[in-house]
Design a protein around this motif. Structure first.
Motif, PDB file in Angstrom:
ATOM      1  N   GLY A 257       0.807  -1.215   0.000  1.00 25.05           N
ATOM      2  CA  GLY A 257       0.000   0.000   0.000  1.00 25.05           C
ATOM      3  C   GLY A 257       0.838   1.262   0.000  1.00 25.05           C
ATOM      4  N   CYS A 261       0.730   3.958  -2.985  1.00 23.20           N
ATOM      5  CA  CYS A 261       0.387   5.362  -2.743  1.00 23.20           C
ATOM      6  C   CYS A 261       1.527   6.278  -3.172  1.00 23.20           C
ATOM      7  N   ALA A 265       1.130   9.033  -6.053  1.00 27.96           N
ATOM      8  CA  ALA A 265       1.408  10.442  -5.763  1.00 27.96           C
ATOM      9  C   ALA A 265       2.447  11.004  -6.722  1.00 27.96           C
ATOM     10  N   LEU A 286      -4.529   9.698   1.051  1.00 27.11           N
ATOM     11  CA  LEU A 286      -3.389   8.783   1.193  1.00 27.11           C
ATOM     12  C   LEU A 286      -3.553   7.925   2.444  1.00 27.11           C
ATOM     13  N   GLY A 289      -6.117   5.267   1.823  1.00 26.11           N
ATOM     14  CA  GLY A 289      -5.574   4.221   0.958  1.00 26.11           C
ATOM     15  C   GLY A 289      -4.732   3.218   1.734  1.00 26.11           C
ATOM     16  N   ILE A 290      -3.850   3.733   2.577  1.00 22.17           N
ATOM     17  CA  ILE A 290      -2.999   2.835   3.369  1.00 22.17           C
ATOM     18  C   ILE A 290      -3.842   2.065   4.378  1.00 22.17           C
ATOM     19  N   THR A 293      -5.500  -0.863   2.721  1.00 18.29           N
ATOM     20  CA  THR A 293      -4.597  -2.002   2.481  1.00 18.29           C
ATOM     21  C   THR A 293      -4.408  -2.832   3.748  1.00 18.29           C
TER      22      THR A 293
END
Length: 320
Positions: A257, A261, A265, A286, A289-290, A293
């Protein structure tokens, strides 16, 4: 909804049409605008000159990226407001005092830059001056070439039918009436379809990633049965084994992840830099997103972790 082009539009008469709430107008000025007097007169960059009423911004729900719009005072002086595309083509990224353009053989001071106008994209490619200065400097007759009307949503169709005849009773057939809201609706539908497609592709990518993590962890469990048996024989419980493999799965997903990301980016920043856009990377996106994951890693690693803890120490040590 805009009306035009024609020779004699009557903005005041258009206000009598059913459902009309606000009205404004612009007039095409037959002059060219250049960055400065040294530029080749043929290199206009497709930028047109328009005379504008002072209430253009509220009617079109626009805004100012920099500076201010025309008002009753500045409309009488050689000042100009640039559309977003016009400012970009002139290379005006920051509005500094004294910034000027060469318009119709005269110097006009730039006092503002508009944000993009979805309801009137033609304005994005225009240099806007006041009606009084257009009449004084360029001998225009004060008539309008395009009228913009904001109507009550419940009377859009009724207004659409009578607006041409109301704005130009003598020659209603010369008036072209359009509804930007319809075009925006079609554009929004296409955008939603595109977003759904990308969301679907993202969902498939997430599913493939989860299956990949689960597959790697299952293989890891099979290859490390001797290690599992040894740990169980020395006192590790099923809970300890489950936690170990579950943490490994989450760590594997977290590393992927973070890498994803970071790559996303970097690509976003690079494309924005290429297009000369402002780079905006929401920290919240961000983080989400992490975080996603981590959840996917935990779900994908749950079955392999439970499977690793299932055998007894004797069963696990048979493979040694």
């Amino acid at each position: 909804m805009p009306l035009g082009p024609t020779t004699r539009l009557r903005p005041k008469a258009a206000t009598r049409a059913t459902g009309v709430e606000q009205i404004t107008a612009v007039a095409t000025v037959p002059r060219t605008v250049l960055r400065n007097r040294l530029v080749d007169p043929g290199r206009t960059g497709g930028i047109t000159v328009m005379a504008s009423r002072t209430n253009l911004i509220p009617v079109l729900h626009g805004g100012m990226a920099q500076g201010m719009f025309l008002n009753e005072a500045t409309s009488h002086f050689p000042v100009v407001v640039l559309g977003s595309v016009a400012a970009q083509r002139f290379g005006i990224t920051t509005l500094t005092p004294g910034r000027a353009v060469w318009l119709g053989g005269r110097t006009f001071t730039v006092v503002g830059v508009l944000t993009p106008l979805q309801l009137a994209p033609d304005i994005d490619h225009a240099a806007l001056i006041g009606y009084p200065i257009a009449q004084q400097a360029f001998r225009t007759d004060g008539s309008s070439s395009t009228i913009y009307v904001r109507t009550d949503v419940t009377h859009v169709n009724d207004t659409y039918k009578v607006l041409g005849a109301t704005a130009n009773p003598a020659h209603p057939d010369e008036v072209e009436v359009s509804q930007p809201s319809s075009a925006l609706s079609a554009q929004l539908a296409a955008k939603n379809a595109s977003n759904s497609l990308f969301l679907g592709l993202g969902g498939v990518a997430v599913l493939v990633g989860a299956v990949g993590i689960a597959n790697v962890m299952v293989i890891s469990v099979l290859e490390r049965r001797s290690e599992i048996g040894l740990r169980r024989a020395t006192g590790a419980t099923r809970r300890h084994i489950t936690a170990q493999f579950l943490m490994e799965s989450v760590l594997l997903a977290a590393l992927g992840g973070i890498a994803g990301c970071g790559l996303g980016a970097a690509v976003t920043a690079g494309y924005a830099q290429y297009k000369h856009w402002q780079i905006v990377l929401p920290a919240g996106a961000l983080g989400i997103g992490i975080g996603a994951t981590l959840v996917i890693g935990a779900v994908a690693g749950l079955y392999p972790a439970v499977r690793a803890a299932r055998p007894t120490p004797v069963e696990a040590l048979r493979t040694v």
